[in-house]
Design a protein around this motif. Structure first.
Motif, short mmCIF file in Angstrom:
data_model
loop_
_atom_site.label_atom_id
_atom_site.label_comp_id
_atom_site.label_asym_id
_atom_site.label_seq_id
_atom_site.Cartn_x
_atom_site.Cartn_y
_atom_site.Cartn_z
N PRO B 40 23.65 -31.92 5.76
CA PRO B 40 22.50 -32.76 5.43
C PRO B 40 21.16 -32.04 5.56
O PRO B 40 20.30 -32.20 4.70
N GLU B 41 21.02 -31.21 6.61
CA GLU B 41 19.71 -30.55 6.82
C GLU B 41 19.37 -29.64 5.66
O GLU B 41 18.24 -29.61 5.18
N GLU B 42 20.39 -28.89 5.20
CA GLU B 42 20.12 -27.95 4.12
C GLU B 42 19.75 -28.70 2.85
O GLU B 42 18.84 -28.30 2.12
N LEU B 43 20.45 -29.79 2.58
CA LEU B 43 20.17 -30.56 1.37
C LEU B 43 18.75 -31.12 1.41
O LEU B 43 18.01 -31.08 0.43
N LEU B 44 18.36 -31.62 2.58
CA LEU B 44 17.01 -32.18 2.72
C LEU B 44 15.94 -31.11 2.51
O LEU B 44 14.93 -31.34 1.87
N ARG B 45 16.22 -29.91 3.05
CA ARG B 45 15.23 -28.85 2.98
C ARG B 45 15.08 -28.34 1.55
O ARG B 45 13.98 -28.16 1.06
N LYS B 46 16.22 -28.13 0.88
CA LYS B 46 16.13 -27.48 -0.43
C LYS B 46 16.05 -28.47 -1.59
O LYS B 46 15.48 -28.16 -2.63
N ALA B 255 22.36 -40.30 0.84
CA ALA B 255 22.54 -39.45 -0.33
C ALA B 255 23.87 -38.71 -0.27
O ALA B 255 24.61 -38.65 -1.26
N ILE B 256 24.22 -38.18 0.91
CA ILE B 256 25.46 -37.43 1.05
C ILE B 256 26.67 -38.34 0.85
O ILE B 256 27.64 -37.99 0.20
N ILE B 257 26.56 -39.55 1.41
CA ILE B 257 27.67 -40.49 1.26
C ILE B 257 27.87 -40.82 -0.21
O ILE B 257 28.99 -40.84 -0.72
N LYS B 258 26.77 -41.05 -0.91
CA LYS B 258 26.87 -41.38 -2.34
C LYS B 258 27.53 -40.26 -3.13
O LYS B 258 28.40 -40.50 -3.97
#
Lengths: 285, 291
Positions: B40-46, B255-258
């Motif tokens: 999740p952290e990487e997805l949020l950052r990038k 978002a990740i769950i979706k």
């Protein structure tokens, strides 16, 4: 051997056709088909005099026209292009990839569109924001609705639509091209005089079929994209039938709406088929 | 073939255009799959990830912790497998007699079938038929109304017609019954047609959404697509049960769950597609040749 199939067609196709008669009744579920009163054209009168009729008509018609203008020619163009690609491996890879979206459900297509276009962290809006533009509320905006719908159709089915044209093109005799080359035809001329005539009857047949389903705007897709903010432009005959029929239980009235749509579709198929025959094509039947 | 400059430009253009279209079709899937496996952290950052650095299965762990999704996945798999077999069986049983020229009443039957392609009773009469047969809230409501697809039936009939007559005759001389001829001679020769229509029916069942909404009120019976809509489009949270994990497990962001739900509701059907692809080009070709 035939019996189960014939039974299926009678029970699930022809009984519903007979069932449209409830649009001339005040159908009451507990009285049933036999016990309900006949009311003549009352429901049709009501439908045609309601302002909703024109809204539905305009929404359905515009979506159908968008579809015909922007979506219909694309598979033909793409198939013609794929047909010209000489590198077979490349062509096969592209073909495999562009068929894929056809196999996912509308829920997935709309879901992916939501993930990309939402204002809350959607990729497109994040990008707009990062280059200093304002975010656009694609999903909740009436202005974007038709573009959005047509875009989804293009994404999902353009690739799949090429199959039938590629099949028609595969049947072209290569000698025709040889002969044209000998006569000095360049590739555009070959395209015009050999390739296009080869797919012409396929185009006509698909056009007729499409006209027959002119008012079928893709119920699932519209239903999934519709929300309180875009309902004014999103409501089409099918979604209206669902909401007044299933959700508010007005069976007779909504069947009348559905019957109107089916009859218009039938008239369009017959007319288009006549027209095709007049222009010397085979037609669908 | 010698190519002129304009011919090269033409080639370059079509290669580029078709390639671009291919990317547009493919990248969204790649992104969703990649993002569903990203921490999740990487997805949020990038924001946009195609090749994640930090893997995470949190989205999937969360989803499979819920009895809801697991159950609907089982329902969907069973529906696609059993439903498809039933569809194929009934389509074949009707297509084969229609392909035989000695069938009495063949023309009116064909007309009756073709007519259903251009006119139908519509949603409400269909619903009332299903209701009066007491099929509401039964899985049969997802199978029976679409038992035979008229278009598939016509194409399959054309396919059977072009098999050589001699095979059937010789089987019959050897004492084969009608069913014997169909199951022992005709069907073994029809692999690619059966694969094509099997795939079409299976995709239809896997993606079934509207019939389920129409006919199934009982949420316990919903197939995966209906849950997908609840989670992604209606953003219904709280499908999961994080209490079954140890304390260190944090519920992943929506978002990740979706993304993970999209992947599990798409990938199984896409996995069988490449195996059948070579067949359906042929199958669709049959449909374009009128008979």
């Amino acid at each position: 051997m035939l019996l189960p199939g014939v039974a299926f067609f009678i029970v699930f196709k022809y009984v519903p056709m007979w069932g449209v008669l409830i649009s001339f009744q005040n159908y009451q579920p507990f009285l049933g088909f036999g016990g309900s009163d006949w009311v003549g054209l009352k429901h049709f009168d009501r439908f045609f005099s309601e302002p909703a009729f024109w809204t539905l008509f305009r929404n359905t018609f515009l979506l159908a026209v968008y579809n015909l203008i922007f979506f219909f020619p694309l598979p033909i163009v793409l198939a013609l292009m794929l047909n010209e690609i000489r590198l077979q491996a490349y062509k096969r890879v592209i073909q495999t990839i562009i068929y894929i979206p056809h196999f996912v459900s509308w829920v997935v297509v709309v879901g992916i569109a939501y993930l990309f276009f939402t204002t809350e962290g959607g990729l497109v809006n994040e990008w707009l924001a990062s280059v200093g533009l304002e975010k656009i509320s694609f999903l909740l905006s009436a202005d974007w609705f038709r573009t959005f719908i047509t875009g989804q159709v293009i994404w999902k089915d353009t690739g799949w639509g090429t199959i039938i044209f590629l099949a028609a093109l595969a049947g072209v005799d290569p000698q025709l091209y040889e002969a044209a080359k000998m006569d000095g035809a360049n590739r555009l001329r070959q395209l015009w005089h050999i390739t296009l005539p080869a797919v012409r009857s396929t185009i006509v047949i698909l056009l007729i079929l499409r006209l027959g389903h002119f008012l079928d705007t893709g119920f699932e897709q519209i239903f999934l994209n519709m929300n309180a903010m875009n309902r004014e432009v999103a409501e089409v005959f099918d979604t209206y039938v669902y909401s007044v029929g299933i959700q508010s239980g007005q069976f007779s009235y909504s069947t009348a709406v559905g019957l109107f749509k089916s009859v218009v579709g039938l008239v369009l198929v017959v007319a288009a088929n006549r027209l095709a025959k007049r222009f010397g094509e085979e037609g669908v039947y | 073939m010698r190519t002129s400059i304009s011919g090269r430009v033409f080639d370059l253009f079509i290669v580029a255009f078709s390639g671009l279209f291919g990317l547009i079709c493919f990248v969204p899937f790649l992104y969703v799959v990649a993002a569903s496996f990203t921490a999740p952290e990487e997805l949020l950052r990038k924001g946009f990830v195609l090749f994640p650095h930090s893997f995470s299965l949190d989205g999937y762990r969360y989803i499979f912790s819920t009895p809801t999704i697991t159950r609907s996945l089982v329902v969907t798999i069973a529906l696609a497998a059993i439903g498809t077999l039933i569809n194929l069986l009934f389509t074949v049983l009707m297509a084969y007699p229609l392909a035989r020229s000695d069938l009495f009443g063949r023309r009116p039957l064909m007309l009756m079938i073709v007519f259903t392609l251009i006119f139908s009773g519509g949603m409400i009469p269909n619903y009332l038929v299903v209701k009066s047969l007491h099929l509401l809230d039964s899985y049969w409501s997802l199978v029976l109304p679409g038992l035979i697809n008229a278009f598939n039936l016509i194409v399959l009939k054309n396919f059977f017609q072009q098999l050589p007559d001699g095979l059937e005759e010789s089987a019959r001389i050897d004492g084969c019954t009608d069913f014997g001829v169909l199951f022992r001679i005709v069907l073994p020769l029809s692999g690619s047609a059966l694969a094509t229509f099997g795939l079409f029916y299976a995709v239809g069942h896997w993606n079934t959404f509207f019939n389920a909404i129409l006919y199934l009120n009982d949420a316990d019976k919903w197939p995966i697509q209906v849950w997908l809509r609840q989670i992604i489009i209606l953003s219904q949270a709280g499908i999961g049960d994080a209490s079954s994990f140890d304390d260190s497990f944090v519920v992943p962001p929506p978002a990740i769950i979706k993304m993970a739900v999209i992947v599990i509701s798409t990938v199984p059907i896409l996995l069988i597609y490449p195996f059948l692809q070579k067949h359906f080009a042929k199958g669709v070709l049959l449909g374009s040749v009128k008979g």
